[in-house]
Design a protein around this motif. Structure first.
Motif, mmCIF file in Angstrom:
data_model
loop_
_atom_site.group_PDB
_atom_site.id
_atom_site.type_symbol
_atom_site.label_atom_id
_atom_site.label_comp_id
_atom_site.label_asym_id
_atom_site.label_seq_id
_atom_site.Cartn_x
_atom_site.Cartn_y
_atom_site.Cartn_z
ATOM 1 N N PRO A 1 0.800 -1.231 0.000
ATOM 2 C CA PRO A 1 0.000 0.000 0.000
ATOM 3 C C PRO A 1 0.827 1.272 0.000
ATOM 4 O O PRO A 1 0.375 2.297 -0.506
ATOM 5 N N ALA A 2 2.030 1.227 0.579
ATOM 6 C CA ALA A 2 2.840 2.445 0.661
ATOM 7 C C ALA A 2 3.134 3.012 -0.721
ATOM 8 O O ALA A 2 3.236 4.239 -0.893
ATOM 9 N N MET A 3 3.237 2.143 -1.720
ATOM 10 C CA MET A 3 3.544 2.606 -3.069
ATOM 11 C C MET A 3 2.418 3.453 -3.643
ATOM 12 O O MET A 3 2.658 4.322 -4.490
ATOM 13 N N GLN A 4 1.206 3.229 -3.211
ATOM 14 C CA GLN A 4 0.072 3.941 -3.784
ATOM 15 C C GLN A 4 -0.051 5.366 -3.260
ATOM 16 O O GLN A 4 -0.842 6.141 -3.772
ATOM 17 N N PHE A 5 0.733 5.716 -2.235
ATOM 18 C CA PHE A 5 0.717 7.071 -1.687
ATOM 19 C C PHE A 5 1.775 7.960 -2.339
ATOM 20 O O PHE A 5 2.071 9.038 -1.835
ATOM 21 N N GLU A 6 2.309 7.502 -3.454
ATOM 22 C CA GLU A 6 3.379 8.261 -4.106
ATOM 23 C C GLU A 6 2.900 9.633 -4.563
ATOM 24 O O GLU A 6 3.637 10.618 -4.473
ATOM 25 N N ASP A 7 1.669 9.731 -5.065
ATOM 26 C CA ASP A 7 1.166 11.006 -5.579
ATOM 27 C C ASP A 7 0.577 11.899 -4.490
ATOM 28 O O ASP A 7 0.538 13.122 -4.650
ATOM 29 N N THR A 8 0.105 11.321 -3.414
ATOM 30 C CA THR A 8 -0.561 12.113 -2.373
ATOM 31 C C THR A 8 0.270 12.272 -1.114
ATOM 32 O O THR A 8 -0.032 13.132 -0.288
ATOM 33 N N GLY A 9 1.339 11.470 -0.952
ATOM 34 C CA GLY A 9 2.167 11.569 0.236
ATOM 35 C C GLY A 9 1.391 11.324 1.516
ATOM 36 O O GLY A 9 0.359 10.640 1.531
ATOM 37 N N PHE A 10 1.888 11.930 2.593
ATOM 38 C CA PHE A 10 1.237 11.730 3.887
ATOM 39 C C PHE A 10 -0.127 12.420 3.948
ATOM 40 O O PHE A 10 -0.967 12.069 4.775
ATOM 41 N N LEU A 11 -0.361 13.400 3.060
ATOM 42 C CA LEU A 11 -1.680 14.048 3.007
ATOM 43 C C LEU A 11 -2.756 13.030 2.659
ATOM 44 O O LEU A 11 -3.839 13.026 3.259
ATOM 45 N N GLY A 12 -2.474 12.161 1.696
ATOM 46 C CA GLY A 12 -3.437 11.123 1.347
ATOM 47 C C GLY A 12 -3.691 10.170 2.493
ATOM 48 O O GLY A 12 -4.829 9.724 2.714
ATOM 49 N N MET A 13 -2.634 9.855 3.251
ATOM 50 C CA MET A 13 -2.791 8.984 4.417
ATOM 51 C C MET A 13 -3.665 9.655 5.476
ATOM 52 O O MET A 13 -4.543 9.011 6.074
ATOM 53 N N MET A 14 -3.460 10.947 5.696
ATOM 54 C CA MET A 14 -4.251 11.668 6.689
ATOM 55 C C MET A 14 -5.730 11.676 6.307
ATOM 56 O O MET A 14 -6.609 11.451 7.157
ATOM 57 N N ASP A 15 -6.015 11.943 5.025
ATOM 58 C CA ASP A 15 -7.415 11.984 4.583
ATOM 59 C C ASP A 15 -8.082 10.628 4.722
ATOM 60 O O ASP A 15 -9.231 10.522 5.194
ATOM 61 N N LEU A 16 -7.392 9.579 4.314
ATOM 62 C CA LEU A 16 -7.958 8.235 4.421
ATOM 63 C C LEU A 16 -8.157 7.849 5.885
ATOM 64 O O LEU A 16 -9.195 7.278 6.258
ATOM 65 N N ALA A 17 -7.173 8.169 6.726
ATOM 66 C CA ALA A 17 -7.274 7.840 8.152
ATOM 67 C C ALA A 17 -8.419 8.610 8.816
ATOM 68 O O ALA A 17 -9.136 8.068 9.663
ATOM 69 N N ASP A 18 -8.611 9.882 8.423
ATOM 70 C CA ASP A 18 -9.719 10.672 8.978
ATOM 71 C C ASP A 18 -11.064 10.060 8.617
ATOM 72 O O ASP A 18 -11.979 10.005 9.441
ATOM 73 N N TYR A 19 -11.184 9.592 7.376
ATOM 74 C CA TYR A 19 -12.449 8.976 6.970
ATOM 75 C C TYR A 19 -12.709 7.699 7.760
ATOM 76 O O TYR A 19 -13.811 7.489 8.279
ATOM 77 N N VAL A 20 -11.687 6.860 7.859
ATOM 78 C CA VAL A 20 -11.855 5.588 8.571
ATOM 79 C C VAL A 20 -12.155 5.830 10.048
ATOM 80 O O VAL A 20 -13.001 5.155 10.643
ATOM 81 N N ARG A 21 -11.506 6.811 10.641
ATOM 82 C CA ARG A 21 -11.693 7.073 12.067
ATOM 83 C C ARG A 21 -13.072 7.670 12.363
ATOM 84 O O ARG A 21 -13.716 7.306 13.351
ATOM 85 N N ASN A 22 -13.532 8.592 11.495
ATOM 86 C CA ASN A 22 -14.791 9.292 11.759
ATOM 87 C C ASN A 22 -16.018 8.574 11.196
ATOM 88 O O ASN A 22 -17.149 8.950 11.517
ATOM 89 N N HIS A 23 -15.800 7.582 10.348
ATOM 90 C CA HIS A 23 -16.918 6.850 9.741
ATOM 91 C C HIS A 23 -16.628 5.347 9.798
ATOM 92 O O HIS A 23 -16.697 4.642 8.783
ATOM 93 N N GLN A 24 -16.307 4.868 10.981
ATOM 94 C CA GLN A 24 -15.931 3.454 11.121
ATOM 95 C C GLN A 24 -17.072 2.517 10.739
ATOM 96 O O GLN A 24 -16.851 1.523 10.035
ATOM 97 N N ASP A 25 -18.277 2.824 11.190
ATOM 98 C CA ASP A 25 -19.406 1.938 10.877
ATOM 99 C C ASP A 25 -19.660 1.880 9.376
ATOM 100 O O ASP A 25 -19.909 0.810 8.812
#
Length: 697
Positions: free
Chosen positions: A288-312
């Motif tokens: 999965p780390a390879m797929q963050f090449e274009d978005t960097g840690f910003l993409g990780m933050m956005d994905l993590a925010d979605y998963v954390r705030n919309h777990q159900d």
């Protein structure tokens, strides 16, 4: 001048507060002049100004702070800046209620935080920037909270000073703090409500008073987004590993609670646990780390925010996708990263601050300020989640597969450009979220086709206009044939209602009209009632030679809402107020050059010599029949159609023809303009081949 400055410095040291107050009041209006400041310093004024800053109160203190701030703004008086002064100013910001004192105190800290390091400071360890404030902030930990609270002040100048100081702290932290420290500082400001406060200011009515610090905060927001994107994802970094692990564990939340999934490290490292553990979440590969090449840690933050705030919701989505085959599954993680890139490009995050400042110079007037501010960028996370929800909705609505992924991405891009890009400055983010959630797919497709046409218009211009003209001509010929075929088919028309005086009843009579097969005569006849079958042409006693027709006029409205009908249905109405009148001449007018002359006989009179008269009147029973017969007769006479229904039909056919042609042409075909593509080699080919003309392959 020197004497007056010497006298001013002497008064600053007076034992009487009134004298000191008047002296420092005069000082604040002159100290901004560099030449005045040089003489003031040479006369020993710095020491006395520092004393007043540390010990005065009331207006004397306010004037001293303002003088001190203006002295630093002209890059002088830095010898006065030490830890004692910094601590005193921080204390005033935290504890003092007077606005005029707070303004000067904040201005001093802005200069200290923003001042570049020269090596001549008296601060401990040569500290500058935010580090210069840290010892004082440790004594007064509520400093940042009080600073953010000042953003809600009714005093616009104080509010602007507070935001300017926050901007300076943010910029220094991003520039000079370590990669571990600056994210914590930014997060602390966000937790204190700085985003909410600045968003309110951007949507407020006092833009002129806050415009400079607001533009700077907006630019700093882009700097932060750019900095987060530029950080590559490395699983060797603990915070990166924790973020990715949190996403994965969220997908196994129920199983982890049962105790059957092992420890978090075992879950992350075990390949036996699930051979598709990352692709199941929507990644393209098991790395999965390879797929963050274009978005960097910003993409990780956005994905993590979605998963954390919309777990159900995340859990439900994974469960739904697990029941589908691989190419039908919606790639959740990949979609999140695509939405991040769409927002990044929409807000032009890579745009430099120099461009932003140039834009401000061009937009000085109040009427243009709305074009400069982008308050929605402050709600990046909410926009990302709204865009991701739109992706999921479009994926489901269109029944998309993996090969359609880029098409859905393009639809989401158009949606964001339309809703977010078209939002007014004062539009609330919740309204934007609701509009994105309720945006109809058909409307979105319409926007996509409009953008496609504009794109090709820019690229091909003249060729596209020529194509439109050709397609319109083709559509005109098609519609002409269709309308004339309606005339060939024939139709019933109600005539005037007659009244029976004896019985008192009304009698409705009818007229049937039909175009002859050779399209030269219009046959018609009157009947007492509509017959089951259409009458034969031979049964119609009257006819009009179309060469006798001079004009066709009607009261049919050119708009879609025709007021002449008692009903909009095509069912025969009792009364029709629409009338089509065919005018012509008693004798047919011969074509030019065909006029025959005979000795002793009169020639057929010309048009100018004949009297025009009404040859036939028809009352169409419905808007459809009116459009078909009026435009059919006009086009039969080589005239342009005039009704709204025919016009819409022409536009529909020509526009669909254009869209079909555009969809069948690759955009990169333009690369061949002026340069012929290479001819394929015939090496290894023989003469045993054929063209499958009808198969298309």
């Amino acid at each position: 001048m020197e004497n007056s400055i010497s006298e001013l410095v002497e008064r600053l040291g007076s034992d009487e507060d009134a004298v000191r107050k008047m002296a420092v009041f005069k000082l604040q209006s002159n100290i901004g002049d560099p030449s005045f400041a040089d003489i003031f310093i040479s006369e020993g004024g710095l020491t006395r100004l520092r004393y007043l800053t540390l010990n005065a109160s009331g207006n004397t203190l306010a004037y001293s702070l303002t003088s001190f701030a203006r002295l630093l703004e002209v890059d002088k008086g830095w010898d006065l800046v030490d830890q004692e002064v910094v601590e005193r100013v921080v204390e005033l910001i935290v504890t003092h209620p007077l606005v005029n004192i707070l303004r000067g105190a904040m201005s001093i800290l802005v200069s200290i935080v923003s001042h570049s390091y020269t090596g001549n400071h008296l601060l401990q360890d040569g500290a500058f920037g935010f580090r210069a404030l840290k010892p004082a902030v440790a004594i007064y930990p509520q400093f940042l909270e009080m600073l953010v609270n000042r953003l809600s002040s009714a005093d616009h100048a104080l509010c602007a000073n507070a935001l300017q100081l926050i901007n300076s702290l943010m910029r220094d932290s991003i520039t000079n703090e370590s990669d571990m420290e600056w994210p914590k500082f930014i997060q602390k400001l966000q937790d204190l409500g700085v985003i909410r406060a600045v968003y309110s200011l951007m949507q407020g009515t006092a833009l002129q008073d806050h415009v400079h610090p607001l533009i700077e905060f907006q630019s700093l927001t882009k700097v932060l987004l750019r900095k987060w994107r530029d950080i590559p994802l490395h699983l060797e970094k603990p915070e990166h590993r924790r973020a990715l692990k949190g996403i994965y564990l969220a997908s196994l939340r129920e199983r982890s609670q049962d105790g059957g999934a092992g420890t978090s490290d075992e879950l992350l490292n075990s390949k036996k646990q699930n051979s598709e553990k990352w692709r199941r979440l929507g990644f393209e590969t098991e790395s999965p780390a390879m797929q963050f090449e274009d978005t960097g840690f910003l993409g990780m933050m956005d994905l993590a925010d979605y998963v954390r705030n919309h777990q159900d919701e995340f859990q439900k989505m994974l469960l739904e996708q697990s029941t589908k085959t691989g190419h039908h599954r919606c790639p959740i993680a990949r979609a999140s990263l695509s939405v991040t890139l769409i927002l990044y490009e929409h807000f032009e995050v890579d745009k430099s601050e120099i461009d932003d400042s140039k834009g401000y110079l061009l937009l000085e007037s109040r009427s243009n300020l709305d074009r400069l501010f982008e308050p929605l960028i402050l709600h990046w996370t909410r926009l990302h989640i709204a865009g991701l929800h739109a992706f999921f909705r479009l994926w489901k609505a269109t029944g998309a597969e993996l090969e359609d992924y880029e098409k859905i991405v393009e639809l989401v891009r158009i949606l964001i450009e339309s809703v977010v890009g078209g939002a007014l400055r004062t539009k609330d983010v919740q309204e934007v979220e609701e509009e994105m959630a309720n945006f109809e797919y058909s409307r979105l497709r319409g926007l996509q086709m409009e953008l496609l046409e504009l794109t090709y218009e820019d690229v091909w211009g003249q060729h596209l206009r020529q194509m439109r003209e050709e397609l319109y001509h083709e559509a005109l010929q098609f519609v002409k044939e269709q309308r004339i075929r309606c005339l060939l088919q024939g139709a019933w028309f109600p005539t005037e209602t007659t009244h029976n005086l004896d019985s008192g009843s009304e009698k409705q009579s009818w007229r049937y009209a039909q175009l002859s097969h050779n399209r030269r005569f219009l046959h018609f006849g009157s009947f007492d009632a509509i017959e089951k079958g259409c009458p034969e042409l031979d049964a119609l006693p009257e006819k009009i030679d179309l060469s006798m027709v001079s004009s066709v006029v009607s009261n049919v409205s050119a708009s879609s809402n025709d007021p002449f009908y008692s009903t909009t249905n095509d069912i025969t109405p009792a009364v029709s107020y629409t009338k089509i009148t065919i005018h012509g001449y008693v004798h047919p007018v011969p074509a030019a050059g065909n006029t025959q002359k005979s000795n002793g006989h009169n020639r057929t009179p010309s048009k100018s010599a004949q009297e025009e008269m009404v040859l036939l009147s028809l009352h169409p029973p419905s808007p459809s029949v009116a459009s078909e017969w009026l435009d059919g007769l006009l086009m039969l006479l080589n005239q342009q159609p005039i009704t709204a229904k025919t016009t819409r039909l022409l536009d529909l056919i020509s526009n669909y023809g254009l869209k079909i042609r555009l969809l069948n042409v690759r955009f990169d075909d333009i690369a061949f303009a002026g340069e012929n593509p290479p001819v394929p080699s015939r090496v290894g080919l023989d003469d045993d081949y054929y063209y499958d003309v009808f198969g298309g392959s």
